[in-house]
Each structure stands twice: as C-alpha cells, then as structure tokens.
Design a protein around this motif. Structure first.
Motif: not given
Length: 405
Positions: A100-111, A232-240, A245-251
């Motif tokens: 996601l960082r490499k291609y400047d993509l947002p964390i997908p918090y919505n569908l 694994v870290y939650p996909a929130i600040e400050p971890y992102i 950090v390489t793997v993150v997760a969210i509901p």
C-alpha cells in the motif's frame, strides 16, 4: 486429554462420529452457536449426553465479570453446553502495508476504498487478493460474509444464524447480489495457484508481499507471530507510520462497529471423568488460566483484562471487543450447524472456481442452507434450546420468530 474439534478441522467430524456411536470424549473442543447443537443432535441421548454448565458458571460468579454477548452466544435459552475459552473475531482484513505504501494507496477502512485499492494494484501489475482454496471453502466463506456484513449490517447476520433471512425481500436480494458482485470481482484477481493453498500458506505469502489482502479469522495474527516471527499491528496510528511494520489488520472494511464472534469452547459429556473435566475447565476459564491461554491465542472475555498479549493486534481486538455494543455482535457462519456450514463452504468454493456461471447454483445452495438451518433450530426449540442467550437476554437482542409464536 482434551480433544480438539473446533471449526474447520477434520477432528470436528471425528468427534461427531464418536458421539453418534455413544463414545464421546471426556472433554472436547467445539465452537459456540448452533455448531454445538450439531453434537446434541448426533448424541443417542441428546441433551442428556452433556453437562449443563450454567450452574457451575453461576456458582463461580464468572458471568458477573465477562462480556455477556460472548456467553449469550454459548447459551441456549439459558443452558450452556460448552463454555468459551477465548474470543476470536472473524472477518479480519490482513494487509501488506509495504504494498500500500509503495503505490500510495489508502488503508481501506470502507468497502469503496477496498475496491479502489484492488483495481489500483491490478493496474500496477500486483496481485491484490489471496483467497486460498485448499481449506474446502473456509476462506471463501470468510470473504463472502465479510462483504455481506459490510453491506447489510448485523440484523441480516443475526437472521442468518437462525435461517430466518427474508429470502424474497428486495433489500436482501439487493445486498445478496451486490455481495456476489464484489466477491467475484475480488476473487477474479486472486493469487495464481490459490487452489492448492491453505490459509496458513496464504497469510505467509501476504506477509511476504506476494499479495496485498487476505480475510481470515484473527487466529492468523497468532500464526504469523508463532511460526513466521511476524508481529501484526492494527492499521491505525502510530503503527502505520512505523517503517518496521509490514503486516497490519483491521475489522473488514465497513464493519468496524461490529464484532463477528468465533469462540473456541469446551464441552463436557456425562461420564465417570466429569469431575476431573470440570476441574480442568474451571482453571482454563479462570482469570489466571485466561492470561496463560490467550496470551498466545485470541483474547479473553473478562472485562478487566490487561495487556498481557504477544501482539499489538490482540490488544486492539480486545479493546474492540469491549467497545462493541451488544446489538452489534454477530456470529461467524463457522458456528452454524455443521452440515449447513459445510453446504455453504462447498457452494462458495464452487462460485470462486466457476465464476458468474455458478451464480444460479450458489443462489440455490444458499436458499437450501437457510431452510436447513431454520429446520434444525426448530428441532432444537422442541428441546427447549430454541435460541441463543438467556431468558430476557437473547444474543444481540434478537429472538427468532418461533420464540414469540
């Protein structure tokens, strides 16, 4: 010795066979929800094969110190036949943050963002999705119902667990069709060779950047920590923002207010060993036992837990559990009746394998599964076990129609 038999394992069916022939283990692992009723149905002596564990929990005072929906999901009109030993969440979206960082993509918090990220990764020649196929349909079920929950909310999911979804309702049909569309879109950009991969192989490949996304029960968090040395870290600040950090997760995208319960539990058949089994259970579900067990697996249901976990993602999910409103809990389809869950597994695996041409068959399979789920609950109702929860406190505030009829 405790016998494992929770969702997705061959041991579940081995235990069903032992129960059918009247030789159940002294204590065994299962899932809460309708899944446990599958064992009751298979037992020659029905409910009398198992101890009612509610009086023991009441005596120990445990129900005064726990997240109650976790135990409502384990109770049938107040009768607890298997006691939760940990709380997992289904429908967790795991992501390779570096992609996601490499291609400047947002964390997908919505569908909508998740669909956008998917197509952008495709545009850049990157495989966006990992949906393994060697687990018999488990991975397909996690993804399909995660989308379904995101689009339809908890009410439909709580009708699903009883098979009471209004199949002809136009709102349901719209959500069902849109879920199919998104599922087919995501799985059309799946990792090559997905058919021969299991979820453990898949999540390892996501961690390596071979694909960007995988939806799983949050046991993947502990698998990566224990076997891949990846936290694994939650996909929130400050971890992102952390470079390590390489793997993150969210509901799953759009489900942040909901909690899809997947809970390992233990049941105790009536036997000469039942007192020893109760003693073992009491330690496992005690606060001290929970500290030992859930440090390595899932999270506890005690409301006064502290951060004893191995990973930041576990602590995040524990806080998410505490923050979820009672009516926003749902039960992962893994905890449907075993035969119904198996039918959904095979239907969704076929849908991924064959694509849009399999939609009529999938529609038929889903309808058949819902009728079967309702039928089996109606049989349970005749035994006085007709809904999840306690009198006056049904799971997620929902009674199936037959309770009030």
């Amino acid at each position: 010795m405790i016998t494992p038999g929770a969702g997705g394992t061959n041991a579940k069916y081995a235990i069903l066979t032992l129960i059918e022939v009247g030789k159940p283990p002294a204590i065994f692992q299962s899932l809460v929800g309708a899944n446990m009723l599958s064992y009751v149905e298979s037992a020659p002596n029905g409910i009398h094969t198992f101890l009612n564990l509610t009086p023991i929990l009441m005596k120990e005072g445990i129900l005064n110190h726990v997240v109650m929906p976790a135990f409502e999901a384990a109770a049938y009109n107040g009768t607890i036949l298997n006691v939760p030993v940990s709380v997992h969440s289904g429908f967790v979206l795991y992501m390779n943050l570096n992609l996601l960082r490499k291609y400047d993509l947002p964390i997908p918090y919505n569908l909508t963002t998740l669909e956008y990220d998917t197509m952008e990764l495709v545009h850049h020649g990157i495989t966006p999705w990992m949906v393994p196929g060697a687990d018999g349909g488990y991975d397909q079920e996690q993804l399909w119902f995660a989308i379904f929950l995101s689009l339809g909310g908890p009410q439909l999911m709580n009708e699903l667990i009883y098979g009471t979804i209004p199949l002809s309702n136009s709102t349901f049909q719209r959500i069902f069709n849109e879920t199919n569309r998104i599922f087919l879109n995501f799985t059309s950009y799946n990792y090559p060779g997905w058919q021969s991969l299991t979820w453990t192989q898949g999540i390892a490949l996501v961690s390596q950047g071979s694909a960007a996304f995988e939806v799983d029960v949050d046991s993947a968090t502990n698998y990566l920590f224990d076997f891949q040395n990846i936290t694994v870290y939650p996909a929130i600040e400050p971890y992102i923002e952390w470079n390590n950090v390489t793997v993150v997760a969210i509901p799953f995208s759009g489900t942040q207010n909901y909690f899809p319960l997947v809970m390992d539990a233990i049941a105790i058949p009536v036997s000469p060993q039942e007192n020893q089994a109760i003693q073992f259970m009491n330690y496992w579900i005690s606060y001290a036992g929970q500290q030992v067990w859930t440090r390595w697996k899932a999270v506890t249901y005690y409301i006064n837990g502290t951060d004893w976990y191995n990973t930041p993602q576990q602590w995040y999910m524990y806080q998410h559990l505490l923050a979820t409103k009672p009516n926003n809990f749902v039960i992962d389809p893994l905890s449907l009746f075993a035969d119904v869950d198996g039918e959904l597994y095979s239907g969704l695996l076929a849908l991924q394998q064959q694509g849009a041409s399999a939609l009529p068959l999938w529609n038929s399979t889903f309808t058949s599964a819902m009728h079967q789920e309702e039928s089996e609950w109606l049989a349970a109702a005749k035994l006085g076990l007709g809904y999840l929860g306690f009198p006056g406190h049904p799971f997620a505030g929902y009674y199936p129609p037959w309770v009030n009829s």
